[in-house]
Design a protein around this motif. Structure first.
Motif, PDB file in Angstrom:
ATOM      1  N   GLY B 397       0.796  -1.227   0.000  1.00  0.00           N
ATOM      2  CA  GLY B 397       0.000   0.000   0.000  1.00  0.00           C
ATOM      3  C   GLY B 397       0.826   1.273   0.000  1.00  0.00           C
ATOM      4  O   GLY B 397       0.276   2.369   0.042  1.00  0.00           O
ATOM      5  N   TYR B 398       2.153   1.127  -0.043  1.00  0.00           N
ATOM      6  CA  TYR B 398       2.998   2.327  -0.048  1.00  0.00           C
ATOM      7  C   TYR B 398       2.665   3.221  -1.242  1.00  0.00           C
ATOM      8  O   TYR B 398       2.587   4.441  -1.122  1.00  0.00           O
ATOM      9  CB  TYR B 398       4.475   1.933  -0.099  1.00  0.00           C
ATOM     10  CG  TYR B 398       5.041   1.543   1.239  1.00  0.00           C
ATOM     11  CD1 TYR B 398       4.735   0.306   1.805  1.00  0.00           C
ATOM     12  CD2 TYR B 398       5.875   2.403   1.943  1.00  0.00           C
ATOM     13  CE1 TYR B 398       5.251  -0.055   3.037  1.00  0.00           C
ATOM     14  CE2 TYR B 398       6.390   2.046   3.174  1.00  0.00           C
ATOM     15  CZ  TYR B 398       6.083   0.826   3.718  1.00  0.00           C
ATOM     16  OH  TYR B 398       6.583   0.482   4.942  1.00  0.00           O
ATOM     17  N   SER B 399       2.457   2.569  -2.400  1.00  0.00           N
ATOM     18  CA  SER B 399       2.197   3.359  -3.608  1.00  0.00           C
ATOM     19  C   SER B 399       0.793   3.954  -3.580  1.00  0.00           C
ATOM     20  O   SER B 399       0.494   4.879  -4.319  1.00  0.00           O
ATOM     21  CB  SER B 399       2.385   2.480  -4.849  1.00  0.00           C
ATOM     22  OG  SER B 399       1.725   1.239  -4.669  1.00  0.00           O
ATOM     23  N   ILE B 400      -0.062   3.442  -2.717  1.00  0.00           N
ATOM     24  CA  ILE B 400      -1.407   4.012  -2.579  1.00  0.00           C
ATOM     25  C   ILE B 400      -1.385   5.124  -1.538  1.00  0.00           C
ATOM     26  O   ILE B 400      -1.899   6.210  -1.752  1.00  0.00           O
ATOM     27  CB  ILE B 400      -2.406   2.915  -2.149  1.00  0.00           C
ATOM     28  CG1 ILE B 400      -2.474   1.824  -3.217  1.00  0.00           C
ATOM     29  CG2 ILE B 400      -3.789   3.508  -1.880  1.00  0.00           C
ATOM     30  CD1 ILE B 400      -3.180   0.559  -2.767  1.00  0.00           C
ATOM     31  N   ARG B 401      -0.730   4.854  -0.427  1.00  0.00           N
ATOM     32  CA  ARG B 401      -0.773   5.785   0.691  1.00  0.00           C
ATOM     33  C   ARG B 401       0.170   6.966   0.517  1.00  0.00           C
ATOM     34  O   ARG B 401      -0.178   8.095   0.820  1.00  0.00           O
ATOM     35  CB  ARG B 401      -0.449   5.030   1.990  1.00  0.00           C
ATOM     36  CG  ARG B 401      -0.557   5.871   3.249  1.00  0.00           C
ATOM     37  CD  ARG B 401      -1.982   6.260   3.556  1.00  0.00           C
ATOM     38  NE  ARG B 401      -2.072   7.354   4.517  1.00  0.00           N
ATOM     39  CZ  ARG B 401      -2.785   8.457   4.342  1.00  0.00           C
ATOM     40  NH1 ARG B 401      -3.474   8.627   3.235  1.00  0.00           N
ATOM     41  NH2 ARG B 401      -2.832   9.385   5.264  1.00  0.00           N
ATOM     42  N   PHE B 402       1.388   6.660   0.064  1.00  0.00           N
ATOM     43  CA  PHE B 402       2.386   7.729   0.012  1.00  0.00           C
ATOM     44  C   PHE B 402       2.455   8.384  -1.371  1.00  0.00           C
ATOM     45  O   PHE B 402       2.118   9.539  -1.519  1.00  0.00           O
ATOM     46  CB  PHE B 402       3.753   7.227   0.464  1.00  0.00           C
ATOM     47  CG  PHE B 402       3.782   6.847   1.919  1.00  0.00           C
ATOM     48  CD1 PHE B 402       3.327   7.737   2.883  1.00  0.00           C
ATOM     49  CD2 PHE B 402       4.237   5.608   2.326  1.00  0.00           C
ATOM     50  CE1 PHE B 402       3.349   7.396   4.234  1.00  0.00           C
ATOM     51  CE2 PHE B 402       4.261   5.269   3.676  1.00  0.00           C
ATOM     52  CZ  PHE B 402       3.809   6.151   4.630  1.00  0.00           C
ATOM     53  N   ALA B 403       2.903   7.664  -2.367  1.00  0.00           N
ATOM     54  CA  ALA B 403       3.024   8.248  -3.704  1.00  0.00           C
ATOM     55  C   ALA B 403       3.024   7.131  -4.731  1.00  0.00           C
ATOM     56  O   ALA B 403       3.683   6.109  -4.527  1.00  0.00           O
ATOM     57  CB  ALA B 403       4.295   9.080  -3.810  1.00  0.00           C
ATOM     58  N   GLU B 404       2.314   7.356  -5.814  1.00  0.00           N
ATOM     59  CA  GLU B 404       2.236   6.333  -6.864  1.00  0.00           C
ATOM     60  C   GLU B 404       3.607   5.949  -7.385  1.00  0.00           C
ATOM     61  O   GLU B 404       3.823   4.826  -7.830  1.00  0.00           O
ATOM     62  CB  GLU B 404       1.386   6.846  -8.023  1.00  0.00           C
ATOM     63  CG  GLU B 404      -0.082   6.515  -7.861  1.00  0.00           C
ATOM     64  CD  GLU B 404      -0.887   7.052  -9.035  1.00  0.00           C
ATOM     65  OE1 GLU B 404      -0.516   6.747 -10.187  1.00  0.00           O
ATOM     66  OE2 GLU B 404      -1.867   7.775  -8.780  1.00  0.00           O
ATOM     67  N   SER B 405       4.522   6.924  -7.332  1.00  0.00           N
ATOM     68  CA  SER B 405       5.859   6.682  -7.875  1.00  0.00           C
ATOM     69  C   SER B 405       6.590   5.558  -7.136  1.00  0.00           C
ATOM     70  O   SER B 405       7.606   5.057  -7.610  1.00  0.00           O
ATOM     71  CB  SER B 405       6.688   7.970  -7.786  1.00  0.00           C
ATOM     72  OG  SER B 405       6.720   8.400  -6.427  1.00  0.00           O
ATOM     73  N   LEU B 406       6.060   5.145  -5.975  1.00  0.00           N
ATOM     74  CA  LEU B 406       6.721   4.079  -5.202  1.00  0.00           C
ATOM     75  C   LEU B 406       6.403   2.679  -5.729  1.00  0.00           C
ATOM     76  O   LEU B 406       6.969   1.691  -5.256  1.00  0.00           O
ATOM     77  CB  LEU B 406       6.318   4.162  -3.725  1.00  0.00           C
ATOM     78  CG  LEU B 406       6.827   5.393  -2.964  1.00  0.00           C
ATOM     79  CD1 LEU B 406       6.217   5.447  -1.573  1.00  0.00           C
ATOM     80  CD2 LEU B 406       8.348   5.356  -2.875  1.00  0.00           C
ATOM     81  N   LEU B 407       5.480   2.617  -6.703  1.00  0.00           N
ATOM     82  CA  LEU B 407       5.029   1.294  -7.154  1.00  0.00           C
ATOM     83  C   LEU B 407       6.187   0.432  -7.662  1.00  0.00           C
ATOM     84  O   LEU B 407       6.265  -0.762  -7.349  1.00  0.00           O
ATOM     85  CB  LEU B 407       3.955   1.453  -8.249  1.00  0.00           C
ATOM     86  CG  LEU B 407       3.342   0.144  -8.747  1.00  0.00           C
ATOM     87  CD1 LEU B 407       2.699  -0.645  -7.613  1.00  0.00           C
ATOM     88  CD2 LEU B 407       2.319   0.417  -9.852  1.00  0.00           C
ATOM     89  N   GLY B 408       7.079   1.058  -8.426  1.00  0.00           N
ATOM     90  CA  GLY B 408       8.202   0.297  -8.978  1.00  0.00           C
ATOM     91  C   GLY B 408       9.040  -0.305  -7.865  1.00  0.00           C
ATOM     92  O   GLY B 408       9.370  -1.491  -7.878  1.00  0.00           O
TER      93      GLY B 408
END
Lengths: 729, 729
Positions: B397-408
């Motif tokens: 959920g990091y890319s949801i909670r913090f920033a989409e850019s974390l998805l990679g």
């Protein structure tokens, strides 16, 4: 004040702060990785109704909203500031907020007292300025706040719906987890959330009071790692639970958890068992597992309470009826005994092979006719022996599992359940194995405010919480807490003497304290010479006596031959005294012997222990348990905050697992419980009356069918406390 | 046979029946409300690979498949028949099936033995025909079967996916509930399901054996209301658990549940606590809550076992680290103590404020860098003190909670976790608060066979089951169950004498039995005259003795003055004997007095109880607990099936809650546990060797730091059992 209808005397300042007409976002940003961006998105997306004032000296516009270079330059009158900038900037910003007339600030930054001494100094500086300017502080180091009914969503959580569950959580992840769970099961909505953070100004107890007052909150839900002013928390909880349910999950139930918690928040965790007892005493619904928080909050919010713990189960599957029975029984609930009339009515509508004994198993009767389940629920709900109704099985899925043509009948069943829930004062709780896929009949029930569960275990926790709450409210209405007694001047003087002499009470003083407040303590006479012996013999007559040497020099009385038991009559007493003196002098020729203590032999019975402690968090607490291994090994004890109500005292005696022993085992008679309850209440009153009393320990007290005998009493004196006029008035 | 690698000796006939090349659907129908319609739909929709032969005299085609007027006219060779017609038609159809060469029949109809005497007669008739024609029967009164890997779905359940969880359930609703739960969370797939129904031919134990052999089943999952041949079940379970995990949920854990279960299945429920102990002894993973069944089955299926119970927790939220610690501790798991080297490595990658003591709290280190969680997992997995790794928090959920850019970065983290799970032999268990919404990183973990949980509580149950299974397998590999001793001819003769005389063993006989098999029983001499007294005095010397009258006429020995304690030396013995005789004759002048029993005073110590019972379901069982209130009030006892292994005996002693008392409290020395374990094993061997022994009760046995003393022994003789050559061989 009527505790059910009444309102809290002081309106919380949080109402203005959490429902502002305008908000300044200090450190607002267009950078998606910044908290100042998230907050702006949350406010805009959720359609915050007031004015938004991004403050950022480097930007003209942020997310389409005009930005202001400083707080001073904001044109409107925002009540609230959200401060997203680093810790060092905060004290200055608070002064600016104050000068601009801002009433409250939410401070996200960490790096204050939770960090180090430098951070603590920064926090003091911040608080000094906040006080000087009349700015109230939420945080610092808070995960944030939201008030969804005012579209104030400073966490920028997606997909959280307004509803009636208010939350205070010492863990941001826990809030996030509850929000995701709510989003997933699609039933629960939230009112206000607050992360208390460092609580440098507004604290946990203030937030609870606010949720108590908040009209949008029907249930207050708390995740707690550690209490600070626990005694005050209990007071606030008592006021709030009189109006609405309060659900608490307290972490640190084990030593491992307490260690982890203290490294997380630095909070002192205290005894978990004691905390749970005290919370329940204040009407709080305590949940033991984190995955039960939301189901229980939802159920209590929607259904509030049940009259009692007698549950009627209607099931279309024998296996799950069995599981439900197991869980109900383990949770201390009862399977309601259905009246013959109820059973007859059930027989009239069900197949012959159905079981009309609770748990009712329809045994196929509803396969082609699911609305019949609603009829069964109506029949059992009408039974006076039933406090709540639990539907268990596949309702909602008949049209999926058997035939689509059943959908109409299933919807009629749902409608009938909705009507029943309005007509009956009894909670209806539904477990359906089709809950996960939300079929139409279950959606209808949910829309109408009936909670639907996907787990029998969770549904039973809700039924248990409803029953406990109903019983709590009933006893609170019936009785108030027992008032304290007035301290007696000579006993206050006795405490002062002990304080002056830097010692605790002597045993005889402790016993005097008890006796003077109506606790029966066996007569003890110290016999110093033949004349006193004759006098004692006169008073005790044919009572079998225990005789013990009194000497500060002889610690191990038995080893010194300083104890004689079962002594009857003057001649035997004289002989025993001489033997004791001779033996003790032989043991230690230099011993200074004051005399021989004479007291009736303790009757046979069950050993119990009463203790009073002054807990650093929760204040004066009474502990009760059986003696020996029960306290030491099994930790089978009950705690209540002092002063106790009569109900509290009765409840303590019923709470311990060893209660069977008090009820009489191996042919023994039951002990006199009313005498025991009376003793608990008297001890509570004494502890309440004498603040100089730091600890009290009655160990053991022998209880039997005739009453009790306090065998040993110890009172630790608070050497710091100086009795004030008030406390001896 | 190596129990880990080996296979069961007899291949189950179910393999052919449940993987047929053709199936006859007798009573197939085009009416959507009929079971014969549902089954056809299930077979067609799931794409059953073999031939389908609907049998219905009134139809030419059913759901596009050619129908046949009778079984005899079917052209192919189906191995299996599904009989959907009413009970009365079944016996005739079984004969037809047999004549057509069909090997097995699934019979859905109810109305057999579970109903009434008439139904029981019908069931006997059906079984007679089945035996005559060699047709094996599943049911009757079964909820059905499926074997998804052969696309044989006779329940027509939608959306169940093939997988490795096999299920046997005595409740159809329970199967349905598990299937819906699996559909909902989208992770679990199933192999074979069987509803055993009335078990008139193939029974519970056969189904378990089949799941043990089935290559598509990696974990066998059972919902049980009542066992029939429990002893055999334990044997089969022991064989199967050596190869794959067996998860059992047993309902009827309370009296209320047992009552409900018996009205549902008519099965005798037996003691729940005993059942759980015996199942665990056979390596079964017992779950206590119905909502834990699927999570535990999934976790065991995917991860199989952990080496032990030491768990390393990696968390990105302090609150949930605390909750995880609480649950782990409550479940009997340990927080692994990380080595200094491990902590140093963690310090190198984490922020300074992170806690590197287990539970590891990354304290923000991963907010912008979620793949660092995988690095931490790798570091702790390499620590020898760690048996399993538990990731707790918001991964996915990091890319949801913090920033989409974390998805990679999050996907890279997931990939690293997948690699780690392959490289390390240690289970990785993930709790994420984002589990409900299935973000990409969690989907990736799931695809790779890592179980992902939405509840800390469920994840911990899985870790606990993995650890228990690992420890079970380790001890099973180390040792076999202790072999029985050979019965001694004179003791067998003693039993036969008691049987002939229609009585139980005398106490002295019971003690002889124990002594002759190496159990230390204090010497007891019956003194009938002065000469025998002198002889006894010689043998006992200066040992303090207890002396008791021996007379069938004097029941209350103490009341009659028939007991003297702490007697030392010949003169005192003589005096005591005379006093006893005089006092007893004064008490009852007509009493026939055999003599006076002389035995050493029991040493001080802890009272324990050992009991052997022959349970009607589970056969010979050894019970152990502390005496007095521990057994009677607290029900703090342990059970094991006889014969015990040394591990079983050691485990019993550690299992009871009162074990602290055995370890020494209040300054007492710890009792000699190895002597106690030895005693348990010897009693187990005796019970195993003498089938004539129906019950044995050693109550109390005094244990202390020097060993034990059997104070009282009672043996109930099985009056029916006649020892055969075999049993005395």
């Amino acid at each position: 004040m009527n505790p059910i209808e009444g309102h809290l005397p002081i309106r919380s300042p949080l109402h203005d702060i959490l429902a502002p007409t305008g908000i300044a976002v200090i450190g607002a940003s267009s950078d998606p990785t910044k908290r100042g961006y998230k907050a702006m998105v949350g406010l805009i997306k959720d359609g915050f109704r007031g004015d938004i004032y991004p403050v950022n000296p480097k930007a003209d516009m942020i997310l389409g909203v005009k930005a202001w270079p400083s707080i001073a330059e904001i044109p409107g009158n925002p009540e609230l500031a959200l401060i997203c900038t680093p810790a060092a900037s905060v004290p200055g910003l608070i002064s600016e907020c104050g000068r601009r007339g801002i009433k409250g600030a939410v401070i996200l930054a960490s790096g204050f007292a939770e960090m180090d001494a430098e951070g603590a100094a920064l926090e003091s500086e911040m608080m000094a300025r906040a006080k000087a300017h009349g700015v109230r502080i939420i945080g610092p180091n808070t995960s944030g706040v939201f008030n969804l009914h005012h579209r104030l969503n400073l966490l920028a959580l997606d997909n959280v719906r307004p509803g009636d569950v208010g939350i205070i959580s010492q863990s941001g992840n826990m809030l996030l987890s509850l929000a995701l769970e709510a989003q997933y099961n699609g039933q629960v909505g939230f009112s206000t959330y607050v992360g208390p953070g460092n609580q440098s100004d507004i604290g946990f107890n203030d937030y609870l009071r606010y949720l108590g007052e908040d009209e949008h909150t029907r249930v207050a839900t708390l995740y707690v790692e550690g209490f600070r002013d626990g005694r005050n928390f209990l007071d606030v909880a008592r006021e709030v639970t009189a109006m609405k349910p309060v659900v608490v999950y307290k972490s640190g139930s084990t030593a491992a958890g307490q260690k982890a918690a203290s490294s997380h928040t630095g909070a002192l965790a205290g005894s978990y068992a004691m905390t749970v007892d005290l919370l329940k005493q204040s009407g709080v619904s305590v949940v033991q597992h984190s995955d039960e928080i939301l189901p229980v909050a939802e159920g209590l919010g929607l259904l509030q309470k049940a009259r009692g713990k007698r549950v009627a189960v209607i099931s279309d599957g024998g296996g799950q009826a069995t599981i439900a029975s197991d869980r109900l029984s383990e949770a201390g609930l009862e399977l309601a005994e259905l009246s013959e009339q109820t059973r007859q009515k059930l027989r009239e509508v069900l197949f012959p092979q159905a079981s009309t004994v609770n748990p009712v198993d329809v045994a196929g009767s509803t396969d082609a006719n699911p609305s019949l389940l609603a009829t069964c629920m109506e029949i059992v709900a009408a039974d006076d022996n039933v406090d709540s109704v639990f539907l268990v099985g596949m309702f909602g899925g008949y049209s999926i599992r058997f035939a689509e043509s059943l959908l109409g009948d299933e919807m009629r069943g749902a409608e009938a359940m909705v009507d029943l829930s309005k007509a009956t004062g009894k909670p209806l709780v539904v477990y359906s194995l089709y809950t996960p896929i939300k079929p139409p009949a279950l959606r209808r029930l949910h829309e109408a405010g009936l909670p639907i569960y996907a787990s029998i275990e969770h549904a039973v926790r809700v039924l248990s919480a409803l029953g406990e709450r109903g019983q709590y409210l009933a006893q609170v209405e019936r009785q108030s807490r027992e008032r304290s007694v007035t301290p007696l001047p000579e006993l206050s003087a006795m405490f002062q003497r002990a304080q002056r002499e830097g010692r605790d009470l002597f045993e005889y003083e402790a016993k005097q304290l008890l006796r003077d407040h109506g606790i029966e303590v066996p007569l003890e006479l110290v016999v110093r010479n033949e004349a006193e012996l004759a006098e004692a013999a006169q008073r005790f007559g044919e009572t079998p006596l225990a005789m013990k040497v009194v000497s500060k020099d002889i610690l191990h009385k038995s080893d010194a031959g300083g104890v004689k038991l079962n002594v009857v009559g003057e001649a035997a007493m004289r002989e025993a005294r001489q033997a004791i003196l001779a033996s003790c002098l032989a043991y230690d020729a230099g011993a200074e012997i004051e005399g021989v203590l004479v007291t009736p032999m303790a009757k046979k019975g069950v050993e119990v222990i009463l203790g009073v402690i002054r807990d650093p968090i929760f204040g004066p607490v009474l502990m009760f348990g059986l003696g020996g291994i029960f306290v030491e090994i099994l930790e089978d004890v009950a705690f209540r905050s002092i002063p106790l109500s009569r109900h509290d005292a009765e409840d303590m005696v019923e709470q311990i697992k060893a209660r069977k022993i008090l009820a009489g085992v191996r042919g023994e008679k039951a002990v006199d419980k009313s005498a025991l309850v009376d003793l608990l209440l008297k001890v509570s009153r004494i502890a309440d009356a004498y603040p100089e009393l730091s600890e009290l320990d009655l160990n053991p007290v022998i209880v039997n069918s005739d009453g009790y005998a306090v065998v040993d009493a110890r009172v630790i004196v608070d050497r710091e406390h100086v009795a004030t006029k008030e406390s001896v008035a």
